[in-house]
Design a protein around this motif. Structure first.
Motif, short mmCIF file in Angstrom:
data_model
loop_
_atom_site.label_atom_id
_atom_site.label_comp_id
_atom_site.label_asym_id
_atom_site.label_seq_id
_atom_site.Cartn_x
_atom_site.Cartn_y
_atom_site.Cartn_z
N ARG A 125 1.17 -2.42 -1.80
CA ARG A 125 -0.24 -2.13 -1.60
C ARG A 125 -0.42 -1.11 -0.48
O ARG A 125 -1.24 -0.18 -0.60
CB ARG A 125 -1.02 -3.40 -1.29
CG ARG A 125 -2.52 -3.17 -1.25
CD ARG A 125 -3.32 -4.40 -0.87
NE ARG A 125 -3.22 -5.48 -1.83
CZ ARG A 125 -4.05 -6.52 -1.85
NH1 ARG A 125 -5.04 -6.59 -0.97
NH2 ARG A 125 -3.91 -7.49 -2.73
N ALA A 126 0.32 -1.27 0.60
CA ALA A 126 0.24 -0.31 1.70
C ALA A 126 0.62 1.09 1.24
O ALA A 126 -0.05 2.08 1.59
CB ALA A 126 1.13 -0.76 2.85
N ALA A 127 1.66 1.19 0.43
CA ALA A 127 2.09 2.49 -0.07
C ALA A 127 1.04 3.11 -0.98
O ALA A 127 0.75 4.32 -0.90
CB ALA A 127 3.42 2.35 -0.82
N THR A 128 0.43 2.28 -1.83
CA THR A 128 -0.63 2.78 -2.72
C THR A 128 -1.80 3.35 -1.92
O THR A 128 -2.30 4.44 -2.22
CB THR A 128 -1.15 1.64 -3.62
OG1 THR A 128 -0.09 1.21 -4.47
CG2 THR A 128 -2.32 2.10 -4.47
N VAL A 129 -2.21 2.63 -0.89
CA VAL A 129 -3.34 3.08 -0.07
C VAL A 129 -3.00 4.38 0.65
O VAL A 129 -3.82 5.31 0.71
CB VAL A 129 -3.72 1.97 0.93
CG1 VAL A 129 -4.64 2.50 2.02
CG2 VAL A 129 -4.39 0.81 0.20
N ARG A 130 -1.80 4.47 1.18
CA ARG A 130 -1.42 5.70 1.89
C ARG A 130 -1.35 6.90 0.96
O ARG A 130 -1.65 8.02 1.36
CB ARG A 130 -0.08 5.48 2.60
CG ARG A 130 -0.19 4.55 3.82
CD ARG A 130 1.15 4.34 4.51
NE ARG A 130 0.97 3.63 5.79
CZ ARG A 130 1.47 2.44 6.06
NH1 ARG A 130 2.20 1.80 5.14
NH2 ARG A 130 1.25 1.87 7.23
N GLU A 171 -5.33 4.05 6.74
CA GLU A 171 -4.18 3.66 7.56
C GLU A 171 -4.43 2.33 8.26
O GLU A 171 -3.50 1.53 8.43
CB GLU A 171 -3.86 4.75 8.58
CG GLU A 171 -2.58 4.50 9.37
CD GLU A 171 -1.32 4.38 8.50
OE1 GLU A 171 -0.35 3.76 8.98
OE2 GLU A 171 -1.31 4.88 7.35
N GLY A 172 -5.69 2.08 8.64
CA GLY A 172 -6.01 0.78 9.22
C GLY A 172 -5.75 -0.35 8.25
O GLY A 172 -5.20 -1.40 8.63
N TYR A 173 -6.12 -0.15 6.99
CA TYR A 173 -5.85 -1.16 5.96
C TYR A 173 -4.36 -1.29 5.72
O TYR A 173 -3.82 -2.40 5.64
CB TYR A 173 -6.57 -0.77 4.68
CG TYR A 173 -6.53 -1.81 3.59
CD1 TYR A 173 -7.54 -2.75 3.46
CD2 TYR A 173 -5.48 -1.86 2.68
CE1 TYR A 173 -7.51 -3.72 2.46
CE2 TYR A 173 -5.44 -2.82 1.68
CZ TYR A 173 -6.46 -3.74 1.57
OH TYR A 173 -6.41 -4.69 0.59
#
Length: 255
Positions: A125-130, A171-173
């Motif tokens: 999920r972090a990679a998707t958001v970035r 990035e905060g998420y």
């Protein structure tokens, strides 16, 4: 103090800290404020990377988020407080119960778990958001957060929260997803000593009734209640949520 926070309620009342879920800011507690401020001075703050709370250099962990709460109490010169957190904020409450019990009278954690999901999922999920921004996460949030009946009956409330998620700094998420990937408090639950209430959502697909019940069975002074909600029970069932929280937090003398 660099965290974005606000205080409401009587200045001479005991302090109640409210801690948000991932991807939300302090307005998520609006349905609690009228009831809670009758009993408490209420402190709402935005998690690192959310709202106007800045990121810090280096990796953010659950320890970081817990220490932020202690820093807020120190900044406000408050020795002991009450605490209520939901989802990521609930996990922060579990950390505080383990690592800073002397700073709290009673703790409520809602829609949370000692370990939420799997590391691989959070890192994906972090990679998707970035890579793609918040749109892919926001598009499925309503289904994770609310039951079909609530979504149909309260489209305005749902849209407001989903829009807020979509506007969360990516990035905060993402760094909070990284923190959740690494966070595992299961070995610590038996050492959580402060009185604690767990609130579960009967239809929560993220943090289940079984997750809450397991913590309640392992911790020293813990009880568990279930509300007819999905993941954001404070929004979906405000009257019942408020009653459960206030009954627990105001029960008897401080222990």
């Amino acid at each position: 103090m660099d965290l974005d926070y606000r205080l409401d309620g009587p200045e001479d009342a005991p302090l109640l800290v409210l801690s948000n879920s991932l991807g939300t800011t302090w307005p998520m507690w609006q349905a609690q404020m009228a009831d809670f401020t009758r009993h408490f001075r209420v402190l709402r703050y935005n998690t690192r990377g959310h709202g106007r709370s800045p990121l810090v250099d280096g990796v953010i962990t659950l320890d970081t988020l817990g220490q932020d709460v202690i820093a807020l109490l120190d900044h406000l010169d408050v020795e002991r407080a009450f605490f209520c957190g939901i989802s990521l904020g609930g996990m922060t409450g579990l950390w505080l119960n383990r690592h800073a019990p002397s700073r709290f009278e009673r703790i409520v954690v809602a829609n949370t778990a000692a370990k939420i999901g799997e590391a691989k999922g959070w890192l994906q999920r972090a990679a998707t958001v970035r890579q793609q921004g918040m749109a892919p996460i926001a598009s499925g949030a309503a289904e994770r957060w609310f039951t079909p009946a609530y979504r149909e009956s309260n489209p305005g409330v749902v849209k407001l929260l989903v829009d807020g998620l979509a506007n969360t700094p990516k990035e905060g998420y993402a760094v909070c997803c990284d923190a959740l990937a690494a966070a595992d408090l299961r070995p610590d639950v038996a050492a959580m000593l402060r009185p604690m209430l767990l609130i579960a959502g009967a239809e929560d697909p993220v943090t289940t009734v079984n997750d809450a019940g397991w913590i309640a069975a392992q911790a020293k002074q813990a009880a568990c209640v279930t509300l007819p909600a999905s993941h954001l029970s404070n929004v979906a069932c405000p009257a019942a949520f408020n009653q459960q929280v206030l009954t627990f937090l105001t029960a008897g003398a401080a222990t």
